[in-house]
Write an enzyme that holds these catalytic residues in place. Structure first.
Site, PDB file in Angstrom:
ATOM      1  CB  VAL A  71     -53.686 -67.522  -5.452  1.00 23.79           C
ATOM      2  CG1 VAL A  71     -53.365 -66.155  -4.573  1.00 23.79           C
ATOM      3  CG2 VAL A  71     -53.129 -67.154  -6.860  1.00 23.79           C
ATOM      4  CG  ASP A  72     -57.136 -70.089  -1.895  1.00 26.45           C
ATOM      5  OD1 ASP A  72     -57.271 -68.906  -1.554  1.00 26.45           O
ATOM      6  OD2 ASP A  72     -58.163 -70.605  -2.640  1.00 26.45           O
ATOM      7  CB  VAL A  73     -51.094 -73.493  -1.997  1.00 25.82           C
ATOM      8  CG1 VAL A  73     -50.278 -74.025  -1.331  1.00 25.82           C
ATOM      9  CG2 VAL A  73     -52.115 -74.544  -2.236  1.00 25.82           C
TER      10      VAL A  73
END
Length: 380
Positions: free
Chosen positions: A171-173
């Site tokens: 999700v961060d990516v």
């Protein structure tokens, strides 16, 4: 050779993953990025500097190394008035500011969008949050939490089993990628009009957008997807299957590929069976199809099947570990690892940027900066 973002100055107040990943991509494309790191008593800069093991040969956390190349570092203590003024001065000279603090923190420091854009209307200001600036402003934006709340864990893992997270902070990516796209769009608009703007990306919306077909199953079809293990909800066969040795991954996306699969397996009549003649039929009868395929695949090891099927253009392969994945990319000429120089003359190998540009390709100028507990750039 010129870079796509030559002369673009980025001041990066973000830390951990989503923001630093976005600013690293901008740096790879030629932007000058200054990373603002936390200083003061007990501080050690970006949190990921201490997120280990693993560490590289120089003792640096590989997590930190993964998203911070091509940057300079400035260490500032926002509780110190002089350091805070230094931060404001750096931001005032930027084309792009990126931050991922809780909503309201940058405003209280005099570094919020309203304050900075009032002084420079051409500024592109990117805020990355967990759940946006409204009702979710105070919720903690951790990748694992978003994977749970955003539905990803409900569709990951074996059918009937416990929820599973993805094996990387996906999700961060994704949020970092969306932030990069937003920043580039805002820079294009500024080139055309001279006008800056605020770019906002939140992790929950990033995940929901990335659910693609699983999201539209709900939004357009009223279907709430569930965990199916390694099977695909809409395509069959599309999963790993056991062989005499190892597992073979099949990604059969059309009827031609399925017919070719049946030929290689020695059961050509299977492609004409009404239960399997179309993808819709194969999905409906996926369990009996799987049993037949597993029976045939038991005759040979997975690598043998992968070679035979690839030769007739059936998407197939074995399950690689990360080392084997990099080795495959190297054999294919993709040059997946780039060496970056450190100030002491040593180098560190990091993953290549996957974007190919014929005129302004990504560049690899320097390794992630070391931590330096003073307010000047670590590579002045």
């Amino acid at each position: 050779m010129p870079s796509a973002l030559d002369n673009v100055r980025v001041v990066d107040f973000s830390r951990v993953l989503a923001g630093p990943f976005a600013t690293m991509l901008l740096a790879d494309l030629g932007a000058s990025v200054v990373k603002i790191e936390r200083g003061g008593p007990g501080a050690a800069g970006d949190d990921t500097r201490t997120w280990g093991p693993p560490y590289d040969d120089a003792g640096e956390a590989t997590y930190y190394l993964s998203v911070n190349r091509n940057k300079d570092s400035v260490v500032l203590d926002f509780a110190d008035r002089a350091d805070l003024e230094r931060a404001r001065a750096l931001a005032a000279g930027a084309d792009v500011v990126v931050e991922n603090f809780r909503p309201g923190v940058m405003d209280r420091l005099g570094l919020g969008y309203e304050a900075l854009s009032a002084a420079d209307p051409s500024l592109v200001y990117c805020s990355i949050t967990g759940f946006g600036r409204r009702a979710g402003a105070d919720l903690p934006g951790y990748d694992l939490l978003i994977q749970a709340l955003g539905g990803l864990m409900s569709i990951t893992g074996p059918a009937g089993g416990e929820p599973q997270k993805v094996g990387v902070a996906l999700v961060d990516v994704l949020a970092g990628l969306f932030a990069t796209v937003g920043i580039l769009a805002a820079l294009r608009h500024r080139t055309a009009t001279g006008e800056g703007q605020r770019v906002e990306v939140d992790l929950l919306s990033s995940l929901l957008a990335a659910l693609v077909n699983q999201g539209s199953a709900f939004t357009a079809g009223g279907v709430v997807p569930t965990r199916m293990g390694n099977q695909h909800p809409s395509v069959a066969p599309y999963e790993p299957l056991p062989c005499a040795e190892g597992e073979l991954v099949l990604a059969v996306g059309n009827d031609r590929q399925f017919a070719a699969l049946c030929e290689v397996l020695g059961v050509p009549a299977l492609a004409a069976d009404p239960r399997y003649a179309t993808n819709t039929a194969r999905v409906e009868h996926r369990e009996t199809l799987r049993a037949t395929l597993v029976e045939r695949l038991a005759a040979r090891p997975a690598p043998d099947w992968a070679q035979a099927l690839t030769a007739v253009r059936v998407p197939a392969g074995v399950v690689n570990d990360v080392g084997a994945a990099f080795a495959l990319a190297a054999r294919l000429g993709l040059e997946p690892i780039v060496p970056l120089p450190r100030p002491d003359g040593s180098t560190v190998g990091l993953t290549r940027n996957p974007i190919g540009l014929s005129a302004t390709p990504p560049t690899y100028r320097s390794a992630p900066p070391p931590y330096a507990a003073h307010p000047e750039p670590s590579r002045a």
